[in-house]
Design a protein around this motif. Structure first.
Motif, PDB file in Angstrom:
ATOM      1  N   HIS A  87       0.803  -1.218   0.000  1.00  0.00           N
ATOM      2  CA  HIS A  87       0.000   0.000   0.000  1.00  0.00           C
ATOM      3  C   HIS A  87       0.840   1.274   0.000  1.00  0.00           C
ATOM      4  CE1 HIS A  87      -3.621  -2.324   0.639  1.00  0.00           C
ATOM      5  NE2 HIS A  87      -3.067  -2.915   1.679  1.00  0.00           N
ATOM      6  N   VAL A  88       2.144   1.160   0.117  1.00  0.00           N
ATOM      7  CA  VAL A  88       2.976   2.362   0.231  1.00  0.00           C
ATOM      8  C   VAL A  88       3.193   3.006  -1.131  1.00  0.00           C
ATOM      9  CG1 VAL A  88       5.258   3.246   0.822  1.00  0.00           C
ATOM     10  CG2 VAL A  88       4.134   1.601   2.322  1.00  0.00           C
ATOM     11  N   ARG A  89       2.941   4.302  -1.201  1.00  0.00           N
ATOM     12  CA  ARG A  89       3.266   5.073  -2.404  1.00  0.00           C
ATOM     13  C   ARG A  89       4.239   6.162  -1.978  1.00  0.00           C
ATOM     14  NH1 ARG A  89       1.301   6.083  -7.401  1.00  0.00           N
ATOM     15  NH2 ARG A  89      -0.456   4.687  -7.071  1.00  0.00           N
ATOM     16  N   MET A  90       5.410   6.178  -2.623  1.00  0.00           N
ATOM     17  CA  MET A  90       6.424   7.152  -2.275  1.00  0.00           C
ATOM     18  C   MET A  90       6.233   8.414  -3.102  1.00  0.00           C
ATOM     19  SD  MET A  90       7.911   5.340  -0.052  1.00  0.00           S
ATOM     20  CE  MET A  90       9.297   6.381   0.358  1.00  0.00           C
ATOM     21  N   SER A  91       6.394   9.569  -2.467  1.00  0.00           N
ATOM     22  CA  SER A  91       6.312  10.842  -3.170  1.00  0.00           C
ATOM     23  C   SER A  91       7.232  11.817  -2.481  1.00  0.00           C
ATOM     24  CB  SER A  91       4.874  11.378  -3.138  1.00  0.00           C
ATOM     25  OG  SER A  91       4.810  12.695  -3.615  1.00  0.00           O
ATOM     26  N   ARG A  93       1.826  14.596  -1.959  1.00  0.00           N
ATOM     27  CA  ARG A  93       1.140  13.329  -1.726  1.00  0.00           C
ATOM     28  C   ARG A  93       0.453  12.904  -3.012  1.00  0.00           C
ATOM     29  NH1 ARG A  93       0.193  16.187   3.129  1.00  0.00           N
ATOM     30  NH2 ARG A  93       0.909  15.076   4.973  1.00  0.00           N
ATOM     31  N   GLY A  94       0.660  11.662  -3.384  1.00  0.00           N
ATOM     32  CA  GLY A  94      -0.053  11.132  -4.519  1.00  0.00           C
ATOM     33  C   GLY A  94      -1.353  10.501  -4.050  1.00  0.00           C
ATOM     34  N   LEU A  95      -2.007   9.780  -4.934  1.00  0.00           N
ATOM     35  CA  LEU A  95      -3.238   9.092  -4.570  1.00  0.00           C
ATOM     36  C   LEU A  95      -2.926   7.652  -4.228  1.00  0.00           C
ATOM     37  CD1 LEU A  95      -5.581  10.461  -7.385  1.00  0.00           C
ATOM     38  CD2 LEU A  95      -5.383  11.262  -5.028  1.00  0.00           C
ATOM     39  N   ARG A  96      -3.668   7.140  -3.269  1.00  0.00           N
ATOM     40  CA  ARG A  96      -3.496   5.724  -2.947  1.00  0.00           C
ATOM     41  C   ARG A  96      -3.906   4.882  -4.148  1.00  0.00           C
ATOM     42  NH1 ARG A  96      -5.339   7.357   2.117  1.00  0.00           N
ATOM     43  NH2 ARG A  96      -7.489   6.956   1.552  1.00  0.00           N
ATOM     44  N   ASP A  97      -3.354   3.691  -4.196  1.00  0.00           N
ATOM     45  CA  ASP A  97      -3.712   2.794  -5.286  1.00  0.00           C
ATOM     46  C   ASP A  97      -5.228   2.635  -5.340  1.00  0.00           C
ATOM     47  OD1 ASP A  97      -1.044   2.472  -5.753  1.00  0.00           O
ATOM     48  OD2 ASP A  97      -0.874   0.627  -4.588  1.00  0.00           O
ATOM     49  N   GLU A  98      -5.773   2.851  -6.495  1.00  0.00           N
ATOM     50  CA  GLU A  98      -7.219   2.770  -6.644  1.00  0.00           C
ATOM     51  C   GLU A  98      -7.705   1.374  -6.258  1.00  0.00           C
ATOM     52  OE1 GLU A  98     -10.626   3.512 -10.079  1.00  0.00           O
ATOM     53  OE2 GLU A  98      -8.506   3.997 -10.440  1.00  0.00           O
ATOM     54  N   GLY A  99      -8.700   1.328  -5.411  1.00  0.00           N
ATOM     55  CA  GLY A  99      -9.263   0.056  -4.984  1.00  0.00           C
ATOM     56  C   GLY A  99      -8.589  -0.546  -3.779  1.00  0.00           C
ATOM     57  N   ALA A 100      -7.493   0.041  -3.307  1.00  0.00           N
ATOM     58  CA  ALA A 100      -6.809  -0.501  -2.137  1.00  0.00           C
ATOM     59  C   ALA A 100      -7.656  -0.260  -0.893  1.00  0.00           C
ATOM     60  CB  ALA A 100      -5.438   0.149  -1.975  1.00  0.00           C
ATOM     61  N   PRO A 120      -5.567  -0.077   5.789  1.00  0.00           N
ATOM     62  CA  PRO A 120      -5.126  -1.408   5.371  1.00  0.00           C
ATOM     63  C   PRO A 120      -5.422  -2.432   6.454  1.00  0.00           C
ATOM     64  CG  PRO A 120      -3.252  -0.061   6.007  1.00  0.00           C
ATOM     65  CD  PRO A 120      -4.430   0.852   5.967  1.00  0.00           C
ATOM     66  N   PRO A 121      -5.620  -3.681   6.087  1.00  0.00           N
ATOM     67  CA  PRO A 121      -5.873  -4.705   7.096  1.00  0.00           C
ATOM     68  C   PRO A 121      -4.677  -4.875   8.017  1.00  0.00           C
ATOM     69  CG  PRO A 121      -5.442  -5.695   4.957  1.00  0.00           C
ATOM     70  CD  PRO A 121      -5.574  -4.229   4.720  1.00  0.00           C
ATOM     71  N   VAL A 122      -4.957  -5.208   9.265  1.00  0.00           N
ATOM     72  CA  VAL A 122      -3.897  -5.469  10.236  1.00  0.00           C
ATOM     73  C   VAL A 122      -3.257  -6.808   9.920  1.00  0.00           C
ATOM     74  CG1 VAL A 122      -3.363  -5.856  12.671  1.00  0.00           C
ATOM     75  CG2 VAL A 122      -5.025  -4.103  12.010  1.00  0.00           C
ATOM     76  N   VAL A 123      -1.932  -6.819   9.835  1.00  0.00           N
ATOM     77  CA  VAL A 123      -1.195  -8.045   9.553  1.00  0.00           C
ATOM     78  C   VAL A 123      -0.280  -8.341  10.723  1.00  0.00           C
ATOM     79  CG1 VAL A 123       0.442  -9.189   8.020  1.00  0.00           C
ATOM     80  CG2 VAL A 123      -1.267  -7.612   7.069  1.00  0.00           C
ATOM     81  N   GLY A 124      -0.419  -9.520  11.321  1.00  0.00           N
ATOM     82  CA  GLY A 124       0.467  -9.912  12.410  1.00  0.00           C
ATOM     83  C   GLY A 124       0.139  -9.217  13.713  1.00  0.00           C
ATOM     84  N   GLN A 125       1.097  -9.250  14.620  1.00  0.00           N
ATOM     85  CA  GLN A 125       0.924  -8.719  15.969  1.00  0.00           C
ATOM     86  C   GLN A 125       1.312  -7.242  15.999  1.00  0.00           C
ATOM     87  OE1 GLN A 125      -0.361 -10.587  18.685  1.00  0.00           O
ATOM     88  NE2 GLN A 125      -0.857 -11.870  16.916  1.00  0.00           N
TER      89      GLN A 125
END
Length: 333
Positions: A129-133, A137-144, A148-153
């Motif tokens: 999900h990371v977009r570097m600028s 600020r750019g736009l997040r990936d369309e549809g992302a 974002p869902p939590v992953v791990g602990q």
């Protein structure tokens, strides 16, 4: 363990992406629920890094102290504004340069396919999900999915409208009052990027010169000097041709001062490149190799049994305070 350059890089990203923003906080793992509740809804107002610790202030003088320790990491997602003092758009280094090195124009990718100059903190694979600028600020990936869902602990999630930071596995994650924060910093050794380097040199030199402890252990003592870990310890001592077992009080003053000044220089390079680059006079091809692979960027670290790059003697590795110490028994005799 992340060394000082990584923590400074992370702090700079927080400065550009969180300071001045209202933050929603949660503790998906459940181990920091009370603290996250106190943070949530506040505005981040300041961030500072000292050695291996980061301090993030929220309004009403509430400080979050984070020490990543051996296993901690921040993962960023969303829209990230890259600190232009770290890297330019084409991934080149700025004012800090390796002595004698001519830098290539194109970004250099490591074995994971990442340009560490535009990574956040310690080099790691970019999250999907990371977009570097650099400037905007750019736009997040369309549809992302957002957030974002939590992953791990995840011990702590900090979230603005645009950026998410997930903290996993830290040694310390706690809230502090201003007095507690200042007391923590007071117990740390000097950091070239968190104070006057000249004052830091005097403080470091005075402490080392009165200690009977081996210099190889003193460099790892965060109350003596902040931010140096196993890699920088080994490389600094080799660059100074200093035996790691010499008591601090027996190391000549000019060597002690030289160690500090070399730390000032290498830390700045590490912050800017995202790599613990410790070799000088690299031609463009050598520089590319060094940026891409740890095996080509260090003098002695992780080279046990291999020939010294200077004298050909086999590099030694031994245990020192439960950490691996690499050194050349001839160059550093």
């Amino acid at each position: 363990m992340p060394e000082g350059h990584s923590v400074h890089r992370i702090a700079r990203q927080f400065d550009r992406n969180f300071v001045g923003q209202q933050v929603e906080a949660s503790s998906p793992q459940g181990r920091f629920v009370e603290g996250a509740t106190l943070i949530s809804g506040r505005t981040a107002t300041e961030v500072k890094a000292v050695g291996k610790q980061m301090f993030l202030e929220f309004d009403e003088e509430l400080w979050l102290r984070v020490h990543l320790g051996m296993y901690g990491a921040w993962d960023f997602a969303g829209e990230i504004v890259v600190d232009p003092t770290i890297a330019s758009a084409n991934g080149r280094m700025g004012q800090t340069n390796q002595r004698g090195t001519v830098l290539p124009d194109e970004p250099v990718l490591d074995a994971a396919g990442e340009n560490s100059m535009t990574s956040i903190g310690a080099p790691r694979r970019a999250r999907v999900h990371v977009r570097m600028s650099e400037q905007t600020r750019g736009l997040r990936d369309e549809g992302a999915q957002w957030p974002p869902p939590v992953v791990g602990q995840v011990r702590l999630r900090l979230l603005t409208d645009l950026t998410c930071a997930d903290l996993r596995g830290p040694t310390a994650c706690r809230l502090q009052t201003p007095d507690e924060m200042l007391a923590t910093i007071a117990g740390l050794g000097p950091d070239p990027l968190a104070g006057d380097p000249a004052e830091g040199e005097e403080r470091f030199t005075a402490v080392v010169r009165r200690k009977p402890t081996p210099i190889g252990l003193l460099l790892m003592d965060q109350s003596v000097v902040s931010g140096i870990g196993n890699v920088y310890r080994a490389e600094l001592l080799f660059r100074a041709r200093q035996n790691p077992h010499t008591p601090g009080r027996d190391v000549p003053e000019q060597i002690v001062r030289g160690l500090w000044r070399d730390w000032v220089r290498l830390l700045s390079i590490g912050v800017e490149t995202g790599q613990m680059m410790t070799m000088d006079d690299l031609d463009p091809d050598e520089y590319r190799k060094a940026m891409a692979s740890r095996d080509d960027r260090h003098w002695v670290y992780h080279r046990a049994g291999l020939p010294c790059r200077v004298c050909g003697t086999a590099i030694v590795v031994e245990e020192a305070a439960a950490r691996k110490l690499y050194w050349c028994p001839r160059c550093q005799a």
